[in-house]
Design a protein around this motif. Structure first.
Motif, PDB file in Angstrom:
ATOM      1  N   SER A  10       0.828  -1.195   0.000  1.00 51.50           N
ATOM      2  CA  SER A  10       0.000   0.000   0.000  1.00 51.50           C
ATOM      3  C   SER A  10       0.872   1.259   0.000  1.00 51.50           C
ATOM      4  O   SER A  10       1.816   1.366   0.774  1.00 51.50           O
ATOM      5  CB  SER A  10      -0.906  -0.016   1.237  1.00 51.50           C
ATOM      6  N   GLY A  35       1.591  -8.887  -4.045  1.00 50.23           N
ATOM      7  CA  GLY A  35       1.121  -7.949  -3.040  1.00 50.23           C
ATOM      8  C   GLY A  35       0.720  -8.621  -1.740  1.00 50.23           C
ATOM      9  O   GLY A  35       0.606  -9.839  -1.661  1.00 50.23           O
ATOM     10  N   PHE A  36       0.487  -7.800  -0.743  1.00 46.81           N
ATOM     11  CA  PHE A  36      -0.010  -8.297   0.539  1.00 46.81           C
ATOM     12  C   PHE A  36      -1.500  -8.614   0.441  1.00 46.81           C
ATOM     13  O   PHE A  36      -2.049  -9.323   1.264  1.00 46.81           O
ATOM     14  CB  PHE A  36       0.249  -7.276   1.648  1.00 46.81           C
ATOM     15  N   GLU A  37      -2.140  -8.048  -0.570  1.00 45.46           N
ATOM     16  CA  GLU A  37      -3.544  -8.310  -0.891  1.00 45.46           C
ATOM     17  C   GLU A  37      -3.657  -8.448  -2.402  1.00 45.46           C
ATOM     18  O   GLU A  37      -2.721  -8.096  -3.126  1.00 45.46           O
ATOM     19  CB  GLU A  37      -4.421  -7.142  -0.424  1.00 45.46           C
ATOM     20  N   GLN A  38      -4.797  -8.923  -2.895  1.00 48.14           N
ATOM     21  CA  GLN A  38      -4.972  -9.092  -4.343  1.00 48.14           C
ATOM     22  C   GLN A  38      -4.966  -7.747  -5.066  1.00 48.14           C
ATOM     23  O   GLN A  38      -4.406  -7.620  -6.141  1.00 48.14           O
ATOM     24  CB  GLN A  38      -6.279  -9.834  -4.636  1.00 48.14           C
ATOM     25  N   GLU A  39      -5.603  -6.736  -4.470  1.00 44.80           N
ATOM     26  CA  GLU A  39      -5.609  -5.400  -5.057  1.00 44.80           C
ATOM     27  C   GLU A  39      -4.948  -4.433  -4.087  1.00 44.80           C
ATOM     28  O   GLU A  39      -5.272  -4.423  -2.903  1.00 44.80           O
ATOM     29  CB  GLU A  39      -7.034  -4.941  -5.365  1.00 44.80           C
ATOM     30  N   VAL A  40      -4.012  -3.619  -4.594  1.00 46.09           N
ATOM     31  CA  VAL A  40      -3.246  -2.716  -3.745  1.00 46.09           C
ATOM     32  C   VAL A  40      -3.323  -1.306  -4.330  1.00 46.09           C
ATOM     33  O   VAL A  40      -3.153  -1.117  -5.537  1.00 46.09           O
ATOM     34  CB  VAL A  40      -1.771  -3.169  -3.648  1.00 46.09           C
ATOM     35  N   LYS A  41      -3.548  -0.303  -3.462  1.00 46.81           N
ATOM     36  CA  LYS A  41      -3.634   1.090  -3.890  1.00 46.81           C
ATOM     37  C   LYS A  41      -2.276   1.755  -3.732  1.00 46.81           C
ATOM     38  O   LYS A  41      -1.659   1.718  -2.670  1.00 46.81           O
ATOM     39  CB  LYS A  41      -4.665   1.846  -3.057  1.00 46.81           C
ATOM     40  N   ARG A  49      -4.026  -4.677  -9.601  1.00 48.54           N
ATOM     41  CA  ARG A  49      -4.376  -6.067  -9.268  1.00 48.54           C
ATOM     42  C   ARG A  49      -3.104  -6.903  -9.401  1.00 48.54           C
ATOM     43  O   ARG A  49      -2.485  -6.957 -10.469  1.00 48.54           O
ATOM     44  CB  ARG A  49      -5.466  -6.580 -10.194  1.00 48.54           C
ATOM     45  N   CYS A  50      -2.719  -7.546  -8.315  1.00 51.06           N
ATOM     46  CA  CYS A  50      -1.478  -8.329  -8.286  1.00 51.06           C
ATOM     47  C   CYS A  50      -1.678  -9.719  -8.873  1.00 51.06           C
ATOM     48  O   CYS A  50      -2.782 -10.262  -8.865  1.00 51.06           O
ATOM     49  CB  CYS A  50      -0.979  -8.441  -6.847  1.00 51.06           C
ATOM     50  N   ILE A  53      -0.454 -13.264  -4.150  1.00 53.38           N
ATOM     51  CA  ILE A  53      -0.405 -12.702  -2.803  1.00 53.38           C
ATOM     52  C   ILE A  53       0.886 -13.200  -2.159  1.00 53.38           C
ATOM     53  O   ILE A  53       1.293 -14.352  -2.356  1.00 53.38           O
ATOM     54  CB  ILE A  53      -1.636 -13.116  -1.991  1.00 53.38           C
ATOM     55  N   ASN A  55       3.711 -14.769  -0.174  1.00 50.85           N
ATOM     56  CA  ASN A  55       3.906 -15.958   0.661  1.00 50.85           C
ATOM     57  C   ASN A  55       5.305 -16.504   0.376  1.00 50.85           C
ATOM     58  O   ASN A  55       6.138 -15.816  -0.188  1.00 50.85           O
ATOM     59  CB  ASN A  55       2.810 -17.003   0.413  1.00 50.85           C
TER      60      ASN A  55
END
Length: 78
Positions: A10, A35-41, A49-50, A53, A55
């Motif tokens: 983010s 990303g840490f999430e599927q969609e990151v701002k 959109r990544c 996620i 790992n």
């Protein structure tokens, strides 16, 4: 084939992350946004959109790229 991962958090700097991704892909190498999430701002409120996620799969990449960014959101400035 060599593989690169660009870590997207983010507030990331969109120019740094997406320009690098474009250059790597033009070289016909695999480049994934992770990303840490599927969609990151990003820092300029552009949502990306990544591909994956974050790992332990980063161990499968030859290169990991960490673009700069800001820790605050532009919506916090109001």
């Amino acid at each position: 084939m060599k593989k690169a991962a660009i870590i997207i958090a983010s507030g990331f700097e969109e120019g740094e992350a997406l320009t690098i991704a474009d250059i790597i892909k033009r070289a016909h190498l695999q480049c994934d946004l992770v990303g840490f999430e599927q969609e990151v701002k990003g820092g300029h409120e552009i949502i990306v959109r990544c591909d994956h996620i974050l790992n332990e799969t980063l161990l499968d990449y030859d290169m990991v790229i960490l673009p700069g960014g800001v820790w605050w959101s532009r919506s916090d400035e109001k």
